[in-house]
Design a protein around this motif. Structure first.
Motif, PDB file in Angstrom:
ATOM      1  N   ARG A   1      11.149  26.591 -36.698  1.00  0.00           N
ATOM      2  CA  ARG A   1      12.555  26.563 -36.282  1.00  0.00           C
ATOM      3  C   ARG A   1      13.430  27.096 -37.418  1.00  0.00           C
ATOM      4  O   ARG A   1      13.153  26.843 -38.587  1.00  0.00           O
ATOM      5  CB  ARG A   1      13.014  25.151 -35.960  1.00  0.00           C
TER       6      ARG A   1
ATOM      7  N   SER B   1      16.714  26.678 -39.389  1.00  0.00           N
ATOM      8  CA  SER B   1      17.719  25.639 -39.604  1.00  0.00           C
ATOM      9  C   SER B   1      18.760  26.120 -40.594  1.00  0.00           C
ATOM     10  O   SER B   1      18.505  27.003 -41.403  1.00  0.00           O
ATOM     11  CB  SER B   1      17.052  24.355 -40.113  1.00  0.00           C
TER      12      SER B   1
ATOM     13  N   PHE C   1      21.862  22.027 -38.799  1.00  0.00           N
ATOM     14  CA  PHE C   1      21.633  22.223 -37.373  1.00  0.00           C
ATOM     15  C   PHE C   1      20.514  23.208 -37.132  1.00  0.00           C
ATOM     16  O   PHE C   1      20.192  24.034 -37.984  1.00  0.00           O
ATOM     17  CB  PHE C   1      22.916  22.637 -36.635  1.00  0.00           C
ATOM     18  N   VAL C   2      19.914  23.052 -35.976  1.00  0.00           N
ATOM     19  CA  VAL C   2      18.913  23.962 -35.443  1.00  0.00           C
ATOM     20  C   VAL C   2      19.503  24.481 -34.143  1.00  0.00           C
ATOM     21  O   VAL C   2      20.006  23.707 -33.331  1.00  0.00           O
ATOM     22  CB  VAL C   2      17.580  23.235 -35.157  1.00  0.00           C
ATOM     23  N   ASP C   3      19.467  25.783 -33.952  1.00  0.00           N
ATOM     24  CA  ASP C   3      19.989  26.359 -32.719  1.00  0.00           C
ATOM     25  C   ASP C   3      19.149  27.584 -32.381  1.00  0.00           C
ATOM     26  O   ASP C   3      19.272  28.614 -33.012  1.00  0.00           O
ATOM     27  CB  ASP C   3      21.458  26.738 -32.881  1.00  0.00           C
ATOM     28  N   ASP C   4      18.260  27.423 -31.435  1.00  0.00           N
ATOM     29  CA  ASP C   4      17.489  28.562 -30.965  1.00  0.00           C
ATOM     30  C   ASP C   4      17.383  28.482 -29.445  1.00  0.00           C
ATOM     31  O   ASP C   4      17.976  27.610 -28.825  1.00  0.00           O
ATOM     32  CB  ASP C   4      16.131  28.678 -31.660  1.00  0.00           C
ATOM     33  N   GLU C   5      16.635  29.368 -28.847  1.00  0.00           N
ATOM     34  CA  GLU C   5      16.565  29.441 -27.387  1.00  0.00           C
ATOM     35  C   GLU C   5      15.972  28.188 -26.751  1.00  0.00           C
ATOM     36  O   GLU C   5      16.286  27.855 -25.625  1.00  0.00           O
ATOM     37  CB  GLU C   5      15.751  30.666 -26.978  1.00  0.00           C
ATOM     38  N   GLU C   6      15.111  27.492 -27.479  1.00  0.00           N
ATOM     39  CA  GLU C   6      14.415  26.347 -26.910  1.00  0.00           C
ATOM     40  C   GLU C   6      15.030  24.994 -27.262  1.00  0.00           C
ATOM     41  O   GLU C   6      14.798  24.012 -26.571  1.00  0.00           O
ATOM     42  CB  GLU C   6      12.966  26.347 -27.405  1.00  0.00           C
ATOM     43  N   TYR C   7      15.800  24.946 -28.345  1.00  0.00           N
ATOM     44  CA  TYR C   7      16.197  23.637 -28.871  1.00  0.00           C
ATOM     45  C   TYR C   7      17.456  23.776 -29.736  1.00  0.00           C
ATOM     46  O   TYR C   7      17.554  24.703 -30.545  1.00  0.00           O
ATOM     47  CB  TYR C   7      15.041  23.092 -29.711  1.00  0.00           C
ATOM     48  N   SER C   8      18.391  22.842 -29.580  1.00  0.00           N
ATOM     49  CA  SER C   8      19.605  22.824 -30.406  1.00  0.00           C
ATOM     50  C   SER C   8      19.914  21.383 -30.796  1.00  0.00           C
ATOM     51  O   SER C   8      19.805  20.474 -29.965  1.00  0.00           O
ATOM     52  CB  SER C   8      20.800  23.386 -29.640  1.00  0.00           C
ATOM     53  N   ARG C   9      20.310  21.195 -32.046  1.00  0.00           N
ATOM     54  CA  ARG C   9      20.697  19.863 -32.500  1.00  0.00           C
ATOM     55  C   ARG C   9      21.517  20.003 -33.778  1.00  0.00           C
ATOM     56  O   ARG C   9      21.219  20.802 -34.643  1.00  0.00           O
ATOM     57  CB  ARG C   9      19.486  18.995 -32.761  1.00  0.00           C
ATOM     58  N   LEU C  10      22.552  19.164 -33.903  1.00  0.00           N
ATOM     59  CA  LEU C  10      23.410  19.089 -35.082  1.00  0.00           C
ATOM     60  C   LEU C  10      23.335  17.672 -35.628  1.00  0.00           C
ATOM     61  O   LEU C  10      23.457  16.710 -34.873  1.00  0.00           O
ATOM     62  CB  LEU C  10      24.860  19.420 -34.719  1.00  0.00           C
TER      63      LEU C  10
END
Length: 79
Positions: free
Chosen positions: A19, A21, A44-53
């Motif tokens: 991922r 980040s 944060f992680v923000d990609d096509e499969e998963y996002s989270r802050l």
């Protein structure tokens, strides 16, 4: 492009394999004696499969060198 803090910097401990980040650290001194500080790390992680802050904020002794805020962020960023 990853922010340097999350790529080999102090926030590198929060990286998750596979991922991309991003993150930023910060501190703020507390009181006139400057023996304590607020230490924070936001990532944060923000990609096509998963996002989270995630933001972790802790009151710490001044010049704390531990990794607890990065370890907490990593656990909270996990899918």
């Amino acid at each position: 492009v990853r922010h340097r803090v999350a790529e080999g910097g102090p926030g590198g401990r929060a990286e998750i394999d596979g991922r991309t980040s991003y993150g930023k650290t910060g501190t703020a001194e507390i009181g006139s004696d400057k023996t304590r500080e607020i230490g924070w790390f936001i990532a944060f992680v923000d990609d096509e499969e998963y996002s989270r802050l995630v933001c972790v904020t802790l009151e710490l002794p001044a010049n704390y060198e531990g990794t607890v805020r990065y370890d907490l962020v990593r656990e909270l960023l996990m899918p």
